[in-house]
Design an enzyme around this catalytic site. Structure first.
Site, mmCIF file in Angstrom:
data_model
loop_
_atom_site.group_PDB
_atom_site.id
_atom_site.type_symbol
_atom_site.label_atom_id
_atom_site.label_comp_id
_atom_site.label_asym_id
_atom_site.label_seq_id
_atom_site.Cartn_x
_atom_site.Cartn_y
_atom_site.Cartn_z
ATOM 1 C CG ASP A 3 53.814 4.961 20.367
ATOM 2 O OD1 ASP A 3 53.401 6.066 20.768
ATOM 3 O OD2 ASP A 3 53.150 4.207 19.647
ATOM 4 C CB SER A 522 2.768 12.193 10.887
ATOM 5 O OG SER A 522 1.869 13.247 11.169
#
Lengths: 614, 301
Positions: A3, A522
């Protein structure tokens, strides 16, 4: 998009004489090489090779220009929906947005989307440039019908200043020069509007906020709190409060960029010196006592998702807000918003470029304001802890009934509530406990694969410490899962909760004076970081029991690897779930090479070096 | 009534100080790339202001190609002595000893060795996790795309298509071991801002920026200074010209512009009517298509 954005920028720069001649010359060459028959201004702003090849803008580019009246930075942002995240980057710091509409096409979905994003990011001024008027015979009717349609839409947005300008960027009508083709338009051309739009009052000069960035302590006599004034004004002699501690003091000195000044305001980078020696660190905030932000751990916000990996509810993320970085999770998506229609939809996740209203739970509260009032203290970014990518951007919404203000009254009520809860330990200081036990309590955190020898090592350390007269205790993965954590499985979320509970227990045991030896696989770095945060940096001793999967599988004391290989155990670390080895553990033990006795020795040596053991 | 609005220069200054402080607060081993030029002089001044009355809490690093102008070395040593900065110099001795030069290898290969590779070596050797650079977005089109915090992977490479979004002034400095962040505190400054600031703050710069009569030769449309060891081609004739250097680099690849601006005020005046960009005098920006983007991807600043 098509545009005329690049043509407009080129025209603006060219007509205001802001393009260098050598740039113009190389632009002409580039245009010719690309087979264009005239100068393609898009090639001026599309700086990346792939952008010029594809003829589209992918990432935001910043261009400077100036006129005798003002200095401008254009953030040239892509219009395509798939690059929304790049558009919001440019929009986050803009004072004014220009939305282009092709006069032949009228208001498109994207015109609405761009207006919505501009208002979402709090851009106070909007210009709707109705371009290519030359292709509709400079028709007043076309201009009117497009602006009426857009006005109807923009009335739903919070942006108050919206103006419409008819133009032809190609011919330069109403860009820099007033057009003689549209006598019916009595407003200013674009550049005059940009030069005169009133932006001084967009600055929040009422609510003084100084997020502390850095504490300057070059010598014994100087202690300054460095930061950028986010909003409001502060003067020498003002009474101020440090948050979240709530300690009150007075401003003794303000240094702005190396020089002493009487007052400071945004966006100055300053250093404040206070009358009293109070403890303030990075992430705290200095404000006036009568005007304080919210202190909120549960926040409601609008967020834009910017990562190709979708937002996961309840997954842990890192949130950076002012100078404070906290961990937290998005606990709920209230709805997502279709930026094209503004319609709300239910959602249980957000994909790349999606916008939603969410609730977040933070592990530490933040000192924040409503984004609409304060862009600096109302904004935050969301970081993926695994990839470190900036995954989202958020804007705090006003929920006054839910948040508490960090007033001195509120802070002291919080403190007394906490002291009620801990009264029974309040009479014994940590120093007394250390004397009693002959050590300062820490948590020795053993991480490693199943079968690496963590538990054996943990119990050997416990035995040795006990022999030496130290009170200590092993927290072991399997044992904890039989009791405290028997409701948890092995999904990422359950593993996170498992570690969180263990860390909280370890912290309590440390506070009671015991040395804790925690033995947990972990596997995730983030979970260990979380444990470190809960237990405390100074008390967390990470020990990596390093053994290869092959070695552990060979040992396989519990027959688990064999079962995991058969697929009987899902999410088994090392086989079907990842293990992130620690990057810089305090102690690393090579399980294949060293004996248990050697392992114990290295851990004890480290504890002595830390002066945990005398 | 007092004004509560900052001038353009003061706003840029405040933003740069904010960025420099943020890096020092969040990184373990930051370093400031010092290239002896005007932007470096400004960056050092900003760092001083950020931590006043304390000292700059990180070292400066000059990646020396060994091909800088003699005036630059002289200025560098004096400037760092006077400002009390901790200067480290890195030279890629292996490549220098091997005789790497732009005349035999071409500028692309020479830069790749003496600048890009040298820089990567220096950053790795010092284990720096954040490096400040003086690049500005107005210098060149691929730089216009650069973030303030620019992420480099463990090989020091930049991926322009996958940059971390950067909003507000919330910079994401999280990295893994081996990765690093390049930080550009002068991102939003223009060349004119830099000169205005040098003027208003009275900041010392290399005298080569000021016009005087110099022995020069025309080469491929550029004005190149003639030194004892300059290799002159047959058709080239040295001449005395009033000129100055708009940017400073290695002597074989940096050209001068004709100018009579002999002090900072005159340069500011000249800038206001400048019709050409500053990097027109840098051969290395023009040696291949998208040359700066390519160099930056590989780790050049």
């Amino acid at each position: 998009m098509d545009d005329g954005k690049s043509t407009l920028i080129g025209r603006l720069l060219h007509d205001s004489k802001n393009i260098y001649e050598d740039h113009l010359a190389s632009l002409a060459t580039d245009s010719r090489n690309a087979g264009r028959d005239k100068i393609d201004f898009a090639m001026l702003t599309d700086g990346l090779k792939s952008e010029r090849e594809q003829g589209i803008t992918i990432d935001v580019a910043y261009r400077h220009f100036s006129t005798p009246k003002r200095r401008f930075i254009i953030a040239d942002t892509p219009g395509h929906e798939q690059y929304t995240r790049n558009m919001v980057s440019g929009a986050s710091t803009a004072n004014l947005a220009i939305i282009l509409i092709d006069a032949r096409n009228g208001v498109l979905t994207q015109s609405r989307r761009h207006g919505f994003i501009a208002s979402l990011l709090g851009i106070p001024h909007l210009v709707v440039a109705i371009n290519k008027m030359d292709l509709v015979d400079y028709s007043e009717d076309v201009f009117k019908s497009i602006s009426d349609e857009y006005r109807e839409f923009s009335a739903k947005l919070p942006t108050r200043d919206v103006i419409f300008i008819p133009m032809s960027a190609f011919y330069g009508d109403n860009v820099v020069m007033r057009s003689d083709k549209m006598p019916w338009y009595d407003g200013p051309p674009l550049l005059s509007h940009l030069e005169s739009v009133h932006i001084a009052s967009d600055q929040n000069l009422i609510d003084f906020r100084l997020p502390v960035q850095y504490v300057l302590r070059p010598n014994q006599d100087f202690r300054g709190f460095a930061g950028t004034v986010a909003s409001g004004v502060v003067r020498v002699g003002n009474e101020v409060v440090a948050l979240p501690s709530g300690r009150i003091s007075r401003v003794q000195r303000i240094i702005a960029a190396g020089e002493d000044v009487e007052h400071a305001f945004p966006p100055q980078s300053v250093t404040l010196c206070l009358d009293d020696e109070i403890d303030i660190s990075r992430g705290d905030m200095i404000t006036h006592p009568a005007n304080v932000p919210w202190l909120a751990g549960d926040i409601e916000a609008l967020i834009i998702w910017m990562d190709t990996r979708p937002l996961q509810i309840n997954r842990q993320y890192i949130i950076k807000h002012t100078t404070r970085t906290v961990r937290g999770r998005i606990s709920e998506i209230k709805y997502k918003i279709d930026p094209n229609t503004l319609h709300r939809q239910d959602a249980d996740s957000l994909q790349l470029n999606e916008i939603g209203r969410i609730n977040a739970q933070l592990m530490r509260p933040i000192l924040c304001d409503e984004y609409a009032n304060n862009r600096q203290t109302g904004s935050f970014i969301i970081i993926d802890p695994q990839t470190n990518f900036t995954a989202g951007a958020g804007m705090v919404i006003d929920r006054s009934h839910k948040y508490e203000r960090a007033t001195p009254q509120y802070l002291s009520s919080q403190k007394s509530a906490a002291s009620n809860l801990t009264r029974h330990t309040g009479h014994v200081s940590i120093e007394e406990r250390e004397r009693l036990f002959g050590h300062s309590p820490v948590t020795v955190w053993l991480t490693g694969l199943s079968g690496s020898g963590k538990s054996t090592l943990a119990y050997a350390v416990e035995k040795k410490l006990t022999e030496k007269g130290h009170a200590c205790f092993v927290l072991d993965g399997d044992n904890v899962r039989h009791g405290l954590n028997r409701d948890l499985g092995f999904s990422a979320e359950d593993r996170f909760e498992n570690i969180r509970r263990v860390a909280e227990i370890a912290k309590l045991m440390n506070e009671s004076g015991l040395i804790v030896i925690a033995s947990f696989i972990s596997p995730l770095k983030t979970d260990r970081a979380n444990a470190r945060e809960i237990i405390g940096q100074g008390r967390f001793v990470e020990v990596f029991v390093d053994a290869s999967v092959e070695l552990c599988e060979q040992r396989d004391p519990k027959g688990l690897y064999a079962r995991a290989r058969k697929g009987e155990i899902p999410d088994f670390t090392g086989i079907s779930a990842p293990y992130d080895p620690p990057e810089s553990p305090a102690v690393r033990i090579d399980s294949g090479k060293s004996t248990v006795a050697q392992g114990v020795k290295s851990i004890l040596a480290h504890l002595r070096q830390m002066r945990v053991l005398s | 009534m007092e004004t509560l609005q900052l001038s353009n220069l003061k706003t840029l200054e405040a933003e740069s100080i904010h960025i420099i402080r943020e890096v020092v607060a969040e990184f373990e081993r930051p370093v400031m790339l010092y290239s002896v030029g005007k932007d470096s002089s400004v960056m050092v001044r900003l760092a001083q202001k950020a931590f006043a009355p304390g000292k700059i809490p990180f070292p400066l690093l000059h990646v020396d190609t060994s091909m800088k102008f003699p005036e630059m070395y002289e200025f560098r040593d004096q400037f760092c002595r006077e400002s009390g900065a901790d200067l480290r110099v890195y030279r890629f001795e292996e490549a220098i000893a091997a005789g790497v030069n732009p005349w035999d290898l071409g500028t692309v290969k020479c830069c790749a060795q003496l600048k890009t590779q040298a820089l990567l070596n220096a950053l790795q050797e010092g284990q720096y996790d954040a490096a400040f650079g003086g690049a500005r977005r107005d210098e060149e089109k691929s730089r216009a795309k650069e973030r303030v915090y620019s992420f480099s992977d463990e090989f020091g490479q930049w991926d322009p298509k996958n940059q971390r979004p950067e909003l507000w002034s919330l910079y994401n400095g999280r990295i893994r071991k081996g990765e690093s962040i390049r930080v550009f505190p002068l991102s939003n400054w223009t060349e004119l801002d830099v000169w205005m600031y040098i003027y208003s703050e009275n900041i010392p710069v290399v005298p080569m920026y000021f016009a005087k009569e110099r022995e020069m030769v025309q080469r491929e449309g550029r004005l190149v200074p003639v030194y004892e060891n300059t290799q002159l081609q047959e058709c080239e004739k040295p001449e005395k010209l009033m000129c100055r250097f708009r940017t400073l680099g290695c002597y074989p690849c940096t050209g001068a512009v004709e100018s009579t601006a002999a002090n900072v005020a005159e340069i500011v005046e000249e800038m206001m009517v400048a019709r050409n960009s500053e990097r027109i005098t840098r051969l290395i920006d023009h040696d291949q298509d998208s040359s700066m983007e390519q160099k930056k991807r590989e780790g050049y600043f």
